[in-house]
Structure formats: structure tokens, C-alpha cells
Design an enzyme around this catalytic site. Structure first.
Site, PDB file in Angstrom:
ATOM      1  N   ILE A  99       0.727   6.898   0.066  1.00 33.10           N
ATOM      2  CA  ILE A  99       0.219   5.822   0.913  1.00 33.10           C
ATOM      3  C   ILE A  99      -1.260   5.618   0.619  1.00 33.10           C
ATOM      4  O   ILE A  99      -2.045   6.557   0.702  1.00 33.10           O
ATOM      5  CB  ILE A  99       0.408   6.180   2.401  1.00 33.10           C
ATOM      6  CG1 ILE A  99       1.862   6.538   2.676  1.00 33.10           C
ATOM      7  CG2 ILE A  99      -0.084   5.046   3.294  1.00 33.10           C
ATOM      8  CD1 ILE A  99       2.072   7.346   3.940  1.00 33.10           C
ATOM      9  N   CYS A 100      -1.631   4.410   0.280  1.00 33.26           N
ATOM     10  CA  CYS A 100      -3.026   4.067   0.032  1.00 33.26           C
ATOM     11  C   CYS A 100      -3.615   3.558   1.348  1.00 33.26           C
ATOM     12  O   CYS A 100      -3.539   2.371   1.666  1.00 33.26           O
ATOM     13  CB  CYS A 100      -3.121   3.004  -1.073  1.00 33.26           C
ATOM     14  SG  CYS A 100      -4.813   2.602  -1.523  1.00 33.26           S
ATOM     15  N   LEU A 101      -4.166   4.476   2.108  1.00 31.41           N
ATOM     16  CA  LEU A 101      -4.747   4.164   3.416  1.00 31.41           C
ATOM     17  C   LEU A 101      -5.956   5.069   3.596  1.00 31.41           C
ATOM     18  O   LEU A 101      -5.822   6.302   3.577  1.00 31.41           O
ATOM     19  CB  LEU A 101      -3.711   4.402   4.523  1.00 31.41           C
ATOM     20  CG  LEU A 101      -4.129   4.098   5.948  1.00 31.41           C
ATOM     21  CD1 LEU A 101      -4.434   2.604   6.124  1.00 31.41           C
ATOM     22  CD2 LEU A 101      -3.044   4.533   6.919  1.00 31.41           C
ATOM     23  N   HIS A 116       0.817  -1.217   0.000  1.00 30.41           N
ATOM     24  CA  HIS A 116       0.000   0.000   0.000  1.00 30.41           C
ATOM     25  C   HIS A 116       0.849   1.264   0.000  1.00 30.41           C
ATOM     26  O   HIS A 116       0.320   2.356   0.222  1.00 30.41           O
ATOM     27  CB  HIS A 116      -0.934   0.011   1.202  1.00 30.41           C
ATOM     28  CG  HIS A 116      -1.962  -1.070   1.162  1.00 30.41           C
ATOM     29  ND1 HIS A 116      -2.822  -1.321   2.191  1.00 30.41           N
ATOM     30  CD2 HIS A 116      -2.270  -1.986   0.210  1.00 30.41           C
ATOM     31  CE1 HIS A 116      -3.609  -2.332   1.892  1.00 30.41           C
ATOM     32  NE2 HIS A 116      -3.285  -2.754   0.690  1.00 30.41           N
TER      33      HIS A 116
END
Length: 148
Positions: A87-89, A80
Site C-alpha cells: 500500500i502506497c500511503l 495506491h
């Protein structure tokens, strides 16, 4: 905003005295950008490494999320985390609420790294880094994998 951010920095510094895996990189010269180092010694994938997170609150903070990216020479290998530090959050985008803080975000990132077992980039890393926006807040994220 500035009183809240000063309190969030104080809270982070208070925790870092007890938790040396988190550290304010240096006292911020302004509240426009705050840098925190994160280490994850309990995960062998990241043993001996320290990562720097840049936390940049906008003018409408805390009602809209800050821009949070990994920066520096070392970007963690994680499914992620893109090689440009994005950041893929979901809590950094659609899932953001004003109750979140600098400390809660940094602890979430540390937990995300601690629980990772895959030393790899997201499958669309080249596409995102090559053609995506340099501002992660302008990216339309799709959150589909909570298992990593």
C-alpha cells in the site's frame, strides 16, 4: 509494546461492534501479526467484497511504523494498492507518528477505498511487484498523488 497493542485490539473490537464493516479476523495467537477484514459497501467498486489487512508491528513499535499489507485472495483494485498487497500511503512509512494506532490505520485504509473511483492498479505495478522488495518497509516510496 504488548500492553499498547492489546489496548489497540480492544479499541478495534469495541468499534467493530458498532461498525460491522471492520472486523478482527480472529483473535491473534500472538501480537506479531494482527489481521483485520475491511468492507466498503458504500463504494460500488468494492460492493460485496471483503479485504484482509495484515498489521505487523516491529520490535520498535510504535516508534516505527508497522508493516501493513493487504493479503488473501482479494487485493483491492486501487491506484495506491499493488497487486502484491503493498500500500502506497504515507502514514505507513515517512508520515507515521506514534500516535497512530491499529484502528486509525484501518480506518484510513477504509476511507481510502471508500473515496476511490478508479478500478486500476498503480502505473508501476508490474515493476514494483516484479523487482521490488517483498518488504514494503524496504521500499523507497514517492508520495505524489493525494487525489485518489
Amino acid at each position: 509494546m504488548s500492553r499498547r497493542l492489546l489496548k489497540e485490539i480492544r479499541d478495534l473490537v469495541g468499534v467493530t461492534e458498532e461498525n460491522p464493516t471492520l472486523k478482527l479476523v480472529s483473535p491473534p495467537h500472538s501480537l506479531a501479526q494482527i489481521e483485520v477484514s475491511i468492507s466498503v459497501p458504500e463504494n460500488p467498486l468494492y460492493s460485496g467484497q471483503t479485504f484482509v489487512v495484515s498489521y505487523t508491528p516491529g520490535g520498535d513499535y510504535p516508534f516505527h511504523p508497522p508493516t501493513v499489507v493487504f493479503n488473501g485472495n482479494t487485493i483491492p483494485l486501487h491506484p495506491h494498492v499493488y497487486s502484491n498487497g503493498h500500500i502506497c500511503l504515507n502514514i505507513l512509512y515517512d508520515g507515521w507518528t506514534p500516535v497512530q494506532t491499529l484502528l486509525s490505520v484501518v480506518l484510513s485504509l477504509q476511507s481510502m477505498l471508500a473515496g476511490n473511483s478508479l478500478a486500476e492498479r498503480p502505473p508501476d505495478d508490474d515493476l514494483h511487484c516484479g523487482r521490488g522488495s517483498s518488504d514494503p518497509q524496504k521500499t523507497r516510496w514517492v508520495f505524489h498523488d493525494d487525489n485518489v
